[in-house]
Design a protein around this motif. Structure first.
Motif, short mmCIF file in Angstrom:
data_model
loop_
_atom_site.label_atom_id
_atom_site.label_comp_id
_atom_site.label_asym_id
_atom_site.label_seq_id
_atom_site.Cartn_x
_atom_site.Cartn_y
_atom_site.Cartn_z
N ALA A 1 -12.14 118.89 28.97
CA ALA A 1 -12.72 120.22 28.76
C ALA A 1 -11.82 121.32 29.31
N LEU A 2 -11.24 121.09 30.48
CA LEU A 2 -10.35 122.09 31.06
C LEU A 2 -9.10 122.28 30.20
N LEU A 3 -8.57 121.19 29.65
CA LEU A 3 -7.41 121.31 28.78
C LEU A 3 -7.78 122.08 27.51
N ALA A 4 -8.96 121.79 26.95
CA ALA A 4 -9.41 122.52 25.76
C ALA A 4 -9.58 124.00 26.06
N LEU A 5 -10.20 124.33 27.20
CA LEU A 5 -10.36 125.72 27.58
C LEU A 5 -9.01 126.40 27.81
N PHE A 6 -8.08 125.65 28.38
CA PHE A 6 -6.74 126.20 28.61
C PHE A 6 -6.08 126.58 27.28
N VAL A 7 -6.21 125.73 26.28
CA VAL A 7 -5.63 126.01 24.97
C VAL A 7 -6.34 127.19 24.31
N LEU A 8 -7.66 127.21 24.40
CA LEU A 8 -8.43 128.26 23.74
C LEU A 8 -8.23 129.63 24.38
N PHE A 9 -8.04 129.65 25.70
CA PHE A 9 -7.96 130.92 26.43
C PHE A 9 -6.71 130.97 27.30
N VAL A 10 -5.58 130.58 26.72
CA VAL A 10 -4.35 130.47 27.50
C VAL A 10 -3.88 131.82 28.02
N ARG A 11 -4.21 132.90 27.35
CA ARG A 11 -3.80 134.21 27.86
C ARG A 11 -4.45 134.53 29.20
N ARG A 12 -5.65 134.02 29.40
CA ARG A 12 -6.34 134.23 30.68
C ARG A 12 -6.04 133.10 31.67
N LEU A 13 -6.03 131.86 31.19
CA LEU A 13 -5.92 130.70 32.09
C LEU A 13 -4.49 130.23 32.31
N GLY A 14 -3.54 130.79 31.57
CA GLY A 14 -2.16 130.33 31.70
C GLY A 14 -1.63 130.31 33.12
N PRO A 15 -1.83 131.37 33.92
CA PRO A 15 -1.30 131.34 35.30
C PRO A 15 -1.91 130.25 36.17
N ALA A 16 -3.04 129.67 35.76
CA ALA A 16 -3.70 128.64 36.57
C ALA A 16 -3.33 127.23 36.14
N ALA A 17 -2.28 127.08 35.33
CA ALA A 17 -1.92 125.75 34.82
C ALA A 17 -1.60 124.75 35.92
N ALA A 18 -1.08 125.22 37.05
CA ALA A 18 -0.72 124.32 38.14
C ALA A 18 -1.90 123.96 39.03
N VAL A 19 -3.05 124.57 38.79
CA VAL A 19 -4.24 124.30 39.61
C VAL A 19 -5.32 123.55 38.82
N LEU A 20 -5.49 123.90 37.57
CA LEU A 20 -6.59 123.36 36.76
C LEU A 20 -6.63 121.83 36.72
N PRO A 21 -5.51 121.12 36.59
CA PRO A 21 -5.62 119.66 36.43
C PRO A 21 -6.30 118.95 37.58
N TRP A 22 -6.18 119.50 38.79
CA TRP A 22 -6.71 118.79 39.96
C TRP A 22 -8.22 118.97 40.11
N CYS A 23 -8.79 119.93 39.38
CA CYS A 23 -10.24 120.13 39.47
C CYS A 23 -11.00 118.91 38.99
N ALA A 24 -10.43 118.17 38.04
CA ALA A 24 -11.13 117.01 37.49
C ALA A 24 -11.38 115.94 38.55
N PHE A 25 -10.50 115.85 39.56
CA PHE A 25 -10.66 114.81 40.58
C PHE A 25 -11.87 115.05 41.48
N TYR A 26 -12.39 116.26 41.48
CA TYR A 26 -13.57 116.54 42.29
C TYR A 26 -14.78 115.75 41.81
N LEU A 27 -14.75 115.30 40.57
CA LEU A 27 -15.86 114.54 40.01
C LEU A 27 -15.60 113.04 40.01
N ALA A 28 -14.40 112.61 40.36
CA ALA A 28 -14.01 111.20 40.23
C ALA A 28 -14.64 110.34 41.31
#
Length: 568
Positions: free
Chosen positions: A372-399
């Protein structure tokens, strides 16, 4: 009035940096950042000095000199009048941080279970023996952490890509124990810190010192021999100014270096696998906004080809020699079925409830959130682009394994991206034209995130399959247990094979043996189990500490818990 220096980057971008005022004085925020990096060196230094003072006086003397450097630098940072002088102090802070890291390494380089496994794998490689699929239980003696699995066993094999092994192999004759692996990881951290310091714009360089070597956090992981530290060092040049990759349709030396480093990082540890899709999607979006879809695809294709070639080159020997074991080994963290642990939402089932009959749904939720985060990144890259180095690690909070190391180890990349990948390059990036208003975009985002939320809800609200009642405790001396007698009822619709352990904190102790009771408990059946501690007795903690009896099952993956003794 401030003078703005336009600094050309290695990728062809020009990064405006507010350096100094018109009279040459550094900006006040630059002073503050250097001062914070200087203060950060105090963290964790005193215990190292105290340890060294007792039996390594030369190391203690060097640390005392570092204290003098910290104090002197603190004064000079606030009184120097020229930006160039402050830049020299930035270098002084870096040198002091490197020195303190080396002193801490000299005092403690015993490593962890990961370092022991890496060093043993390097010895195997040096002698021409198999690396993957080889259990080494003899490495895990007293005081060495184990990774228990829900099937009642432990993981004694090497479960990472091979780059750290290749780097460690030349040093296996250095020192004893796991020193070879800790030497490589500590060296990698130092190199990564220096490279990041050099690549960042001058006023921001102390941020690299602070986040890589300050606070004492990452040096601790390096001294434990974590392969992720090697991956981090390789990712630094990848993330710095990454939106400029392929500018003008050419990768150039900087783009080729980033691709090679990304391939090597993916060959060092699994965490870069989660970052790579975000970077590739971001590069494509930025280049498509500049060059169009065909040229953007060519740029990304060449980037992926170089990264893949480097990754394949590092892995080729192991693929040819042990194809099945190699594949199983590098996928091990995803397939081993390690017991749940960490600071994420899995703590609901670990500490707030008595377990869950659907633990695997935490893993499903983690994968769904990553997608979902990758999909949101693609859909709203103009807003989420600067957070590319942070977003991937959010998924581990649910693991199921949501340890803070998964986030903490990559925090230097957050800083690198914040400084060198600001919103400006993404303003013209391509993103799908959805034609949606603000509320509709918020609804779409919620819809994409909903499956992950449902997965967590299923895992957290599922009832534990086993009901356990402690019938008897047989003491072994004044403050220890010799065995437990437990009545267990299987409430599930599946036959279960339970594995029992007692815990007194956030970690899992070794499994207890079943002296009496069925190995498989039939569905809706009850049985009495006599459990014995692995070392012959279980030492009771001080009064008020909560003691939990836990039972894990592997198929399906479940956890059932009950209090043996309540906490305060």
């Amino acid at each position: 009035m401030y003078v703005t220096e336009t600094r050309p980057s290695a990728a062809g971008l020009r990064t405006p940096v507010k350096v100094s005022s018109a009279d040459g004085a550094p900006a006040q925020w630059h002073r503050l950042l250097t001062l914070l990096a200087d203060i950060g060196l105090f963290v964790g230094t005193r215990p190292v000095w105290a340890q060294a003072a007792s039996h390594r006086p030369l190391v203690a003397a060097v640390i005392s000199l570092c204290y003098a450097s910290i104090l002197t630098t603190g004064v000079l940072v606030l009184v120097v009048r020229r930006g160039r002088s402050l830049a020299r102090l930035d270098l002084c802070v870096l040198v002091t941080a490197v020195t303190l890291t080396l002193c801490a390494y000299a005092m403690d380089h015993g490593g962890s279970d990961e370092a022991l496994l890496t060093t043993q794998a390097a010895r195997q490689l040096a002698h021409g023996l198999p690396v993957y699929g080889q259990p080494w239980p003899g490495l895990f003696g007293r005081g060495v952490a184990l990774t228990p699995t829900v099937t009642g066993g432990y993981d004694f094999t090497y479960g990472y890509p091979p780059l750290s092994v290749l780097l460690t192999a030349p040093f296996v004759g250095v020192g004893h124990g796991a020193m070879a692996a800790t030497l490589v990881s500590t060296g990698a951290l130092l190199v990564g810190a220096v490279v990041m310091w050099w690549l960042l714009p001058v006023p921001w360089r102390s941020a690299a010192t602070l986040v890589c070597l300050g606070f004492g956090l990452l040096p601790d992981y390096a001294r434990l021999g974590y392969p992720a530290v090697v991956a981090l060092a390789l990712l630094v040049p990848v993330v710095v100014r990454w939106p400029g990759t392929g500018a003008g349709g050419r990768l150039g030396p900087a783009g080729l270096t980033r691709a090679a480093c990304l391939g090597a990082a993916c060959a060092a540890q699994q965490l870069p696998w989660f970052l790579a899709p975000f970077l590739l999607a971001g590069i494509y979006a930025v280049r498509r906004g500049e060059l169009g879809p065909r040229e953007a695809a060519r740029v990304v294709g060449r980037f992926v080809a170089v990264a893949s070639a480097v990754w394949l080159l590092i892995n080729t020997y192991f693929i040819v020699r042990q194809p099945h074991d190699w594949l199983s080994g590098i996928a091990l963290p995803l397939t081993q079925g390690a017991v749940v642990h960490g600071q994420g939402l899995v703590g609901i089932s670990l500490y707030l409830t008595d377990g869950s009959g659907r633990l695997v749904w935490y893993s499903y939720a983690s994968l769904l959130l990553a997608a979902a985060l990758l999909a949101l990144f693609v859909l709203f890259v103009r807003r989420l682009g600067p957070a590319a180095a942070v977003l991937p690690w959010c998924a581990f909070y649910l693991a199921t394994r949501s340890q803070d190391g998964y986030y903490l180890l990559m925090t230097p990349l957050w800083v690198a991206a914040a400084v060198t990948a600001p919103p400006a390059p993404f303003a013209t990036a391509w993103q799908p034209r959805l034609g949606l208003g603000r509320r509709a975009r918020a609804g779409l985002s919620a819809l994409l995130l909903a499956p992950a939320a449902i997965g967590v809800t299923v895992a957290a609200t599922s009832a534990p399959p086993l009901r356990m009642t402690v019938l008897d405790e047989r003491p072994a001396g004044r403050a220890a247990l010799a065995d437990l007698t437990v009545r267990v009822t299987n409430l599930a619709d599946d036959d279960l094979r339970p594995h029992f352990t007692l815990t007194t904190g956030q970690g899992m102790s070794r499994y207890w043996s079943v002296a009496r009771g069925p190995a498989v408990l039939a569905r809706h059946a009850s049985a009495t189990y006599e459990l014995r501690p692995p070392t012959g007795k279980f030492t009771l903690p001080r009064h008020g500490v909560r003691i939990r009896l836990r039972a894990f099952t592997g198929a399906p993956m479940t956890l059932s818990s009950t209090d043996v003794r309540d906490g305060p």
